[in-house]
Write an enzyme that holds these catalytic residues in place. Structure first.
Site, PDB file in Angstrom:
ATOM      1  N   MET A 108       0.850  -1.193   0.000  1.00  8.67           N
ATOM      2  CA  MET A 108       0.000   0.000   0.000  1.00  8.67           C
ATOM      3  C   MET A 108       0.886   1.243   0.000  1.00  8.67           C
ATOM      4  O   MET A 108       2.094   1.147   0.026  1.00  8.67           O
ATOM      5  CB  MET A 108      -0.936  -0.027   1.191  1.00  8.67           C
ATOM      6  CG  MET A 108      -2.046  -1.053   0.992  1.00  8.67           C
ATOM      7  SD  MET A 108      -3.214  -1.051   2.326  1.00  8.67           S
ATOM      8  CE  MET A 108      -2.279  -1.784   3.622  1.00  8.67           C
ATOM      9  N   ARG A 647      -2.946 -52.933   3.965  1.00 11.06           N
ATOM     10  CA  ARG A 647      -4.124 -52.761   3.134  1.00 11.06           C
ATOM     11  C   ARG A 647      -4.130 -53.812   2.034  1.00 11.06           C
ATOM     12  O   ARG A 647      -3.123 -53.963   1.325  1.00 11.06           O
ATOM     13  CB  ARG A 647      -4.143 -51.371   2.511  1.00 11.06           C
ATOM     14  CG  ARG A 647      -5.440 -51.163   1.794  1.00 11.06           C
ATOM     15  CD  ARG A 647      -5.504 -50.314   0.613  1.00 11.06           C
ATOM     16  NE  ARG A 647      -4.390 -49.967  -0.167  1.00 11.06           N
ATOM     17  CZ  ARG A 647      -4.307 -48.788  -0.774  1.00 11.06           C
ATOM     18  NH1 ARG A 647      -5.231 -47.877  -0.578  1.00 11.06           N
ATOM     19  NH2 ARG A 647      -3.285 -48.539  -1.561  1.00 11.06           N
ATOM     20  N   GLU A 774     -13.695 -44.761   1.780  1.00 10.09           N
ATOM     21  CA  GLU A 774     -13.191 -43.962   0.649  1.00 10.09           C
ATOM     22  C   GLU A 774     -14.279 -43.600  -0.354  1.00 10.09           C
ATOM     23  O   GLU A 774     -14.010 -42.940  -1.353  1.00 10.09           O
ATOM     24  CB  GLU A 774     -12.123 -44.741  -0.129  1.00 10.09           C
ATOM     25  CG  GLU A 774     -11.069 -45.381   0.708  1.00 10.09           C
ATOM     26  CD  GLU A 774     -10.020 -46.080  -0.134  1.00 10.09           C
ATOM     27  OE1 GLU A 774      -9.147 -45.389  -0.655  1.00 10.09           O
ATOM     28  OE2 GLU A 774     -10.105 -47.333  -0.273  1.00 10.09           O
ATOM     29  N   ASN A 797      -8.028 -39.468  -0.204  1.00 15.08           N
ATOM     30  CA  ASN A 797      -7.692 -39.219  -1.620  1.00 15.08           C
ATOM     31  C   ASN A 797      -8.864 -39.669  -2.484  1.00 15.08           C
ATOM     32  O   ASN A 797      -9.399 -38.923  -3.298  1.00 15.08           O
ATOM     33  CB  ASN A 797      -6.446 -40.003  -2.049  1.00 15.08           C
ATOM     34  CG  ASN A 797      -5.225 -39.663  -1.227  1.00 15.08           C
ATOM     35  OD1 ASN A 797      -5.136 -38.585  -0.681  1.00 15.08           O
ATOM     36  ND2 ASN A 797      -4.291 -40.609  -1.136  1.00 15.08           N
ATOM     37  N   TYR A 880      -5.960 -41.256  15.242  1.00 12.69           N
ATOM     38  CA  TYR A 880      -4.641 -41.004  14.657  1.00 12.69           C
ATOM     39  C   TYR A 880      -4.754 -40.462  13.239  1.00 12.69           C
ATOM     40  O   TYR A 880      -5.799 -40.574  12.597  1.00 12.69           O
ATOM     41  CB  TYR A 880      -3.788 -42.284  14.653  1.00 12.69           C
ATOM     42  CG  TYR A 880      -4.275 -43.358  13.705  1.00 12.69           C
ATOM     43  CD1 TYR A 880      -3.899 -43.366  12.354  1.00 12.69           C
ATOM     44  CD2 TYR A 880      -5.115 -44.375  14.150  1.00 12.69           C
ATOM     45  CE1 TYR A 880      -4.356 -44.335  11.495  1.00 12.69           C
ATOM     46  CE2 TYR A 880      -5.578 -45.361  13.286  1.00 12.69           C
ATOM     47  CZ  TYR A 880      -5.196 -45.335  11.956  1.00 12.69           C
ATOM     48  OH  TYR A 880      -5.654 -46.287  11.092  1.00 12.69           O
TER      49      TYR A 880
HETATM   50  C1  PEP Z   1      -6.854 -42.855  -0.286  1.00 10.45           C
HETATM   51  O1  PEP Z   1      -7.600 -43.089  -1.211  1.00 10.45           O
HETATM   52  O2  PEP Z   1      -6.932 -41.843   0.420  1.00 10.45           O
HETATM   53  C2  PEP Z   1      -5.784 -43.808   0.040  1.00 10.45           C
HETATM   54  C3  PEP Z   1      -5.015 -43.616   1.089  1.00 10.45           C
HETATM   55  O3  PEP Z   1      -5.569 -44.833  -0.825  1.00 10.45           O
HETATM   56  P1  PEP Z   1      -4.778 -44.676  -2.228  1.00 10.45           P
HETATM   57  O4  PEP Z   1      -4.194 -43.312  -2.254  1.00 10.45           O
HETATM   58  O5  PEP Z   1      -3.787 -45.750  -2.240  1.00 10.45           O
HETATM   59  O6  PEP Z   1      -5.895 -44.879  -3.198  1.00 10.45           O
HETATM   60 MG    MG Z   2      -7.671 -45.122  -2.019  1.00 11.35          MG
END
Ligand code: PEP
Ligand code: MG
Length: 902
Positions: A108, A647, A774, A797, A880
């Protein structure tokens, strides 16, 4: 009474104080505080930020009551300063400066020396006996006022290079050139007057109006111009980047001028109460004799060091304030201690010395590097200045991130030009030769040459090259694309979605903004910002800070939520444990088929994928099982009593077979089958939407023998370790479910295999059976799912992908446009979308815990390492978060800060 719009400060009194930043802006609140501390501050007044909002609501008109209030406060200023505004004998001059709630450095406008006119100039010359100083101040006023008040605030938009400031600067340069002067200080008083008159004529010619020869009009114009600059282009752009709301407005500070340009007994400077780069408890600053504040900031002259501690190679020949003005330096050093004690933090200050007398013009909490933040937090804790809770809050997660990666040297970086920008996917810095293929990066690696792997996008076949490279740059892909995920996991510098990069593999070169770079040319990446440079920039390694551990121990005192890591090998697990991970929250089994030592298991997996019958598949799985058992066993062993969340295999299987003809022919040869047959089997795997196709738990429902193999490998690994007297803690989760029925289906297989393994080894195996959440449907039916699942791990994700309907692998063009158009605030794959995806996370958690109150809940999507998302998971009651090894300390800090904030 009408509301108060003007707050006076001066002498040892003030209407405001430090905690009134929202109303008075940072600068105004701190000026008031310094007065209350009894420090020498030129008197002045602050017009509130609320008044700025009024000004805009009022069609850019000052509220009628404002100026009378200003003039009333000015009387007090005059009294304290012993001067009078617009007075012919004893004139007061003032500055008009902006001051928002949060600092917006240089964004500014400011006008200095307001109040100089044909009425006041002669008196000031008489009083100071220094016409040169008065005319120098006058020509500066004309330049600033014409630029800020008459041009910018009036909304005039001259062509590039035709702005009034530029025109006047050119006149000054031409004048000096004609006279053969090198520096401004050589211009005489008469010449400065001549220049001022020429400036006024130029202003009239260029802007069509006269420079006002009226002190009162000047002040009103200055106030308006500061308000106006809140909506200047630069300020708006800065607010967008920093997330500062438009409604905040700026305050205006009108303050008595003191002059650092009255001769060799005068000076001006800026300083930090401690070193902002290293954090050392040393007064650190720069000063200039016979200069005004703007000269230091503008870099017109090389500033001198404040004291011995500030001397370096470039400035050591220049005299310090400590040497030239020892008494005033001592006074400033005392003020430094008073300020630190009061604010209990490092401050950045501005001061002026007018004919030997020291004045404080500004103080604010100073910006600092990550290393400095760490050092200062611990030092101030040991000095008894702050509590350990405060120490934890003093380091932002971003600053901690900075500490964990080698970075480009900031000073070197500042001198260079950014040639392209992408998404900051993996932090830190990297310098290396361009490698256009994974093979080339590996070749460089063998020769111990640093390389940057530059790819259109990366896929699993590039993993070894990515490992070998110092940094990764891709033209496509988003924050959770393959390259980003893998790089972050390794803590490797990575920029993705850098659309300016065009790769020409045939010519072995890339082009960026029309310029061509060959394989082997050196580039540098700043992965924390997403910036690319075409030169080698110096690197600094910040990781070996011995105080890091000490700080993290204090952090963990306040952390209540667990932090685990996403890791897929014993080595990565060990690395993460060193960073403080309390277990593995996501072990992606498929990663054993990429990278080092993957040839054998990958060949077995391909046999399984391309099997022609169930028998063939079962046979291939039998050969694969020992590989799965070994990696699980090795990792469980390293974890030594910490949980391993395994997993079940998740990706669509076509990802593991070659897609190009030559690679398919190679595979056919290996397997002793005709190419056409291999091609037919691979084509059969084709899906239009593989992300929504045969992946996750669906693989195990369609081919239960795949599930069976994994359970057997895991149970046997556990049983073997138990026999060896080790302490394996196993958790198994099923990906991508939509219903409890899938969980039951897989559990039946697990139970049968468990019984068989227990009989074989003659022991009982304990493990937790859980699921990833998910898909939006899974959150809605979470109450039923939790009847079978012992824990939930949110895969944010995929949950983000499925909730937005954005493909996580190629969404960056859309996301960028959506952010630009303000449709979404940020990349939802990076920062959790709390409004939408977050709501589903809350629903899933609540519903799950309704039927299963002891349900453990965590997250293993990339958001588990993002500070604001971590705070959200804490509030939602998670047990967690799990993130890449290098983000573990960041998640620990974010979790502790969330707990302290409450
Ligand atoms: C997700 O989907 O958030 C996950 C941790 O699995 P990925 O990324 O392996 O699909
Ligand atoms: Mg996933």
């Amino acid at each position: 009474m009408d509301k108060k719009r003007v707050y006076y400060f001066g002498g040892k009194a003030a209407d405001g104080k430090a905690d009134m930043k929202n109303l008075l802006g940072g600068k105004g609140a701190n000026l008031a505080e310094m007065c209350l501390l009894g420090l020498p501050v030129p008197a002045g007044l602050t017009i509130t930020t609320e008044c700025c909002t009024e000004y805009y609501e009022n069609d850019c008109q000052l509220p009628a009551a404002l100026m009378p209030e200003v003039w009333a406060a000015m009387e007090k200023v005059e009294e304290v300063m012993g001067l009078q505004y617009d007075d012919a004998d004893n004139p007061l001059l003032v500055s008009c400066r902006s001051g928002a709630r949060s600092s917006m450095p240089g964004m500014m406008d400011t006008v200095l020396n307001v109040g100089l006119s044909s009425k006041t100039i002669p008196g000031l010359i008489r009083k100071t006996g220094n016409p040169r100083f008065v005319y120098d101040s006058y020509r500066r006023l004309i330049m600033m006022y014409a630029d800020v008040v008459m041009e910018k605030a009036e909304g005039l938009a001259p062509a590039e290079g035709k702005g009034i400031r530029k025109l006047l600067d050119e006149m000054l340069d031409e004048f000096k050139h004609a006279k053969g002067y090198k520096s401004d200080t050589e211009i005489t008083a008469d010449e400065l007057l001549e220049l001022a008159n020429a400036f006024k004529a130029k202003v009239k010619e260029a802007l069509g109006t006269e420079f006002p020869d009226d002190s009162k009009a000047q002040l009103e114009g200055g106030i308006k111009a500061v308000f106006k600059s809140w909506n200047g282009k630069k300020a708006i752009a800065y607010r967008r980047i920093e997330g500062i709301p438009d409604e905040w407005g700026t305050a205006v500070n009108v303050q008595a001028m003191v002059f650092g340009n009255m001769g060799d007994g005068s000076a001006t400077g800026v300083a930090f109460t401690r070193n902002p780069a290293t954090g050392e408890n040393q007064f650190y600053g720069e000063w200039l004799i016979n200069a005004q504040g703007e000269d230091v900031v503008a870099g017109i002259r090389t500033p001198s060091p404040l004291n011995d501690a500030t001397k370096n190679e470039q400035n050591k020949h220049l005299a310090s304030m400590q040497e030239l003005m020892p008494a005033t330096y001592q006074e400033l050093d005392d003020i430094r201690l008073i300020l630190e004690k009061n604010y209990r933090d490092m401050l950045d200050i501005e001061f002026t010395i007018q004919e030997g007398k020291l004045f404080m013009l500004q103080c604010r909490v100073g910006k600092r590097t990550g290393v400095a933040a760490l050092t200062m937090a611990l030092d101030m804790l040991h000095e008894g200045l702050i509590s350990d809770k405060e120490a934890v809050m003093r380091l932002s997660p971003d600053q901690l991130d900075e500490l964990l990666h080698p970075i480009l040297d900031v000073n070197d970086e500042k001198k260079r030009t950014v040639i392209a920008k992408g998404l900051p996917a993996g932090p830190g810095g990297a310098v290396g030769k361009i490698a256009l293929t994974s093979e080339k990066a590996m070749e460089y690696g063998k020769l111990h040459i640093d390389s940057i792997l530059v790819r259109e996008e990366t896929n699993p076949e590039d993993v070894e090259g990515m490992r070998a490279a110092a940094g990764i740059l891709t033209a496509r892909g988003g924050m959770t694309s393959h390259a980003a995920l893998v790089a972050r996991g390794w803590g490797k510098c990575c920029i993705v979605g850098c659309e300016a990069v065009h790769i020409n593999l045939e010519a072995n070169e890339i082009t960026i903004a029309g310029k061509t770079y060959k394989e082997g040319d050196t580039i540098s990446l700043n992965g924390t910002k997403g910036w690319v440079y075409d030169v080698a920039i110096k690197m600094v390694d910040a990781t070996e800070n011995p105080r890091f551990q000490e700080f993290m121990t204090i952090v963990d005192k306040y952390r209540t939520m667990g932090v685990r890591t996403n890791a897929d090998t014993p080595e990565d697990a060990l690395n993460a444990i060193n960073f403080g991970a309390e277990g593995i929250g996501l072990f992606r089994i498929e990663h054993m088929f990429y990278g080092q030592n993957s040839e054998e298991p990958l060949a077995k997996l391909r046999n399984m994928i391309l099997a022609n019958s169930t028998e063939e598949r079962v046979e291939a799985l039998k050969e694969l099982e020992p590989f799965v058992r070994e990696i699980a066993k090795g990792t469980l062993e390293v974890l030594d009593g910490r949980p391993l969340t395994f997993r079940l295999i998740d990706p669509p299987l076509h990802e593991f077979v070659p897609q190009t003809e030559d690679k398919q022919r190679e595979l056919a040869k290996e397997k002793g089958l005709p190419y056409e047959e291999i091609k037919r089997r691979i084509d059969a795997l084709h899906e239009v939407n593989p992300m929504m196709g045969l992946r996750g738990v669906r693989l195990g429902v369609v081919n239960p023998e795949i599930t069976e193999m994994q359970f057997r490998a895991l149970f046997e690994a556990t049983a073997e370790l138990m026999k060896e007297g080790k302490n394996p803690v196993l958790e198994i989760m099923v990906p991508l479910i939509i219903s409890v029925a899938e969980l039951k289906h897989q559990k039946a297989i697990a139970d049968r295999v468990q019984a068989e393994v227990e009989a074989k080894f003659g022991l009982k195996i304990n493990y937790l059976y859980g699921t990833m959440i998910e898909i939006p449907r899974a959150t809605l039916v979470a109450d039923k799912v939790a009847e079978v699942a012992q824990f939930f791990s949110f895969g944010t994700n995929d949950l983000t992908q499925m909730t937005f309907g954005f493909s996580r692998d190629d969404v960056n063009v859309i996301v960028n446009s959506y952010i630009d158009e303000k449709i979404i605030p940020a990349d939802p794959f990076n920062i959790l979308d709390q409004e939408g995806v977050g709501e589903l996370v809350q629903i899933g958690t609540e519903r799950g815990r309704k039927t299963n109150p002891s349900l453990k809940v965590g997250v293993c999507g990339e958001h588990g390492g993002n500070p604001s998302s971590v705070a959200f998971f804490y509030k939602t009651g998670f047990n967690y978060v799990s993130c890449s090894p290098f983000r573990v300390p960041i998640a620990r800090l974010a979790a502790a800060q969330a707990a302290i904030r409450g």
